[in-house]
Structures are given as structure tokens and as C-alpha cells.
Design a protein around this motif. Structure first.
Motif, short mmCIF file in Angstrom:
data_model
loop_
_atom_site.label_atom_id
_atom_site.label_comp_id
_atom_site.label_asym_id
_atom_site.label_seq_id
_atom_site.Cartn_x
_atom_site.Cartn_y
_atom_site.Cartn_z
N VAL A 68 0.85 -1.18 0.00
CA VAL A 68 0.00 0.00 0.00
C VAL A 68 0.89 1.24 0.00
O VAL A 68 2.05 1.18 0.40
N THR A 69 0.33 2.33 -0.47
CA THR A 69 1.01 3.61 -0.40
C THR A 69 0.19 4.50 0.52
O THR A 69 -0.99 4.74 0.25
N ILE A 70 0.83 4.95 1.60
CA ILE A 70 0.19 5.86 2.53
C ILE A 70 0.76 7.24 2.28
O ILE A 70 1.98 7.42 2.27
N THR A 71 -0.12 8.21 2.06
CA THR A 71 0.30 9.60 1.94
C THR A 71 -0.05 10.30 3.24
O THR A 71 -1.21 10.31 3.65
N ARG A 72 0.97 10.86 3.86
CA ARG A 72 0.77 11.58 5.12
C ARG A 72 0.26 13.00 4.82
O ARG A 72 0.40 13.50 3.71
N LYS A 73 -0.28 13.62 5.84
CA LYS A 73 -0.81 14.98 5.69
C LYS A 73 0.27 15.99 5.34
O LYS A 73 -0.03 17.02 4.74
N ASP A 74 1.55 15.68 5.64
CA ASP A 74 2.64 16.59 5.27
C ASP A 74 3.13 16.35 3.84
O ASP A 74 4.06 16.98 3.38
N GLY A 75 2.49 15.40 3.12
CA GLY A 75 2.82 15.13 1.73
C GLY A 75 3.81 14.01 1.52
O GLY A 75 3.97 13.53 0.39
N GLY A 83 -0.51 -3.02 -4.82
CA GLY A 83 -0.26 -4.35 -5.35
C GLY A 83 0.93 -5.05 -4.76
O GLY A 83 1.56 -4.60 -3.82
N ARG A 84 1.27 -6.17 -5.36
CA ARG A 84 2.39 -6.98 -4.92
C ARG A 84 3.67 -6.52 -5.57
O ARG A 84 3.67 -5.97 -6.64
N ASP A 85 4.76 -6.78 -4.87
CA ASP A 85 6.06 -6.44 -5.43
C ASP A 85 7.02 -7.57 -5.33
O ASP A 85 6.94 -8.41 -4.53
#
Length: 106
Positions: free
Chosen positions: A51-58, A104-106
Motif C-alpha cells: 500500500v502507499t500511505i500519503t501523510r498529511k505533510d505530503g 499491489g504486490r512487489d
């Protein structure tokens, strides 16, 4: 205690209802409410991909979610992941999460 099912055949077992699996790869959940965020993170914990998590600071964290700690507030709840390019485990407070994508998978 339930009664044994005596008349089951191999053909009959082929049509027994199973568990529904949904495909989350490519999903970008809408995180409009606290419940939306908590639900998406539960799905991410069960997901067997990155997963890719984007934090509030970008800033972003890409990796595999292996743990989550649900507290009474978003500030004391964290998700833990192993980054895609490292073996160092990191924690991200729920309150810092602005967006998430099932990449996805890597």
C-alpha cells in the motif's frame, strides 16, 4: 452441537457457499470520516500486497502493512509497515494519514 451431514457427496460440496474475497489492488479508498479510515486500514491489514500511505505533510510510505494498533482516538492509533525498499519497520499514526492506495504486490 450440530448434527453431522450424512448425505454430502463430492459434487454437493462443490456448491457449498464459501468466503467472498474482494480484490483490493488498485483501490484508492475515500477517507472522508474516521470510520472510513479505520475500515480502509483493516482492509489493508488483511491485504497481502503493498500500500502507499500519503501523510498529511505530503510524504509517502510504500510497503507492506503487518500490524495496526487501534486506540480510542486517531492520535493514539498506529499502523505499522515494512517499507518497500527497506527492512526497517515504521509506524504511522492514523491521524497523520491523508490518503491511501492499494498498489499491489512487489
Amino acid at each position: 452441537m450440530s448434527e453431522p451431514q450424512r448425505n454430502l457427496t463430492a459434487d454437493g460440496l462443490e456448491v457449498v457457499e464459501g468466503t467472498e474475497h474482494h480484490k483490493n489492488e488498485g483501490w484508492v479508498p475515500e477517507l472522508a470520516t474516521e470510520d472510513d479510515l479505520r475500515h480502509a486500514l483493516e482492509e489493508a491489514f488483511d491485504y497481502r500486497g503493498h500500500v502507499t500511505i500519503t501523510r498529511k505533510d505530503g510524504t509517502q510510505a510504500d510497503g507492506y502493512i503487518f500490524d495496526r494498533r487501534n486506540g480510542s482516538t486517531l492520535e493514539n492509533s498506529v499502523v505499522r509497515l515494512i517499507p518497500q525498499n527497506s527492512h526497517q519497520k515504521i509506524s504511522v499514526p492514523y491521524s497523520d494519514i491523508a490518503a491511501m492506495a492499494f498498489t499491489g504486490r512487489d
